[in-house]
Design a protein around this motif. Sequence first.
Motif: not given
Length: 315
Positions: A22-30, A34-37, A43-45, A90-95
Amino acid sequence: MISGGGYLGKTETACAAAAAFEDVWRDLHRQLLPPPVEGTRDLFVPVAYCRTPVRATPKGLCTAVLDYFGAPHPKTLNGMIRAVRDSLRDHRTTALLLDDITRLRLHREDDQDTLDLIRELMDLNVTLVLVGVDIPSSGLIRGGYPDPRTGQLIIPPVRSGKSFNPTAATQTERRFDLVDLDPFDYDTTEGMTAFLDHLAGIEDRLRLFRSWAGMLTDGEMPEYLYDRTRGIVGLLKRLIEDGCADAIESGAEQLTPEQLATIPIRLGNLADRDPDAGEVPEIPKDVSPPQTPKKPSRGRNKAFDDQGTPPAADA
């Protein structure tokens, strides 16, 4: 799938790996912003975690996932499934981590329906991580066989029982990587080294005033700790925590086999664990601390002892 016995640290291992991801993925998405929902709590989980209910049903599993996101509960099952799909999207959950998966009993129809729901979630853009006790013996992967090319398990779909998912019987085969976590091994050099390294890591974090280097790793202590816990990480943690609390209260400020022998291993609150699913391990009993052999006492020199006045006949 992450499998192993009770109190072996499966959940902690999976959550630690998920947190690093999650740390790596959040750094990438910063960088991507991504637009808010509208209507979502966060927003991003990237990672979601929930536990399988003890009495598993499709509605119960949906409720656990929706509670994690703080989403409302629709009244119908189809509405709940739709809400789970929407929350993951909506939360862009990957795992998605599903813990205590071996609470499913496939001789019950509700549990088969719950497993069908889990298979249905695989159609989403989310990686499922299933964590449970002794998954190969639980029946969840019955009929599964290893792929000789990749070593992965090929799991055929469930073909028995009624299900709200009409396509369950026609799903394509699913593939899982099975990771099996075992207790520490004290019979091989590699196992002993790993156990001693773990004890050394614990020892570095203890803050007892009279502790010393090698308190947990030297002498008879490693073997005694292994005999008390059979190399199970959770039992070792409980024993050392209670031992440190006792050492602080008594003023000893150190751990010894004799002191630990007076402390029973307590597993704490077991209300949220299912013993029938193997989530409560057996605690070793009748383990005595190592006995330090006593040195033989040296006899006293009697050469200069006063033997008294000899008899007249011998004078």
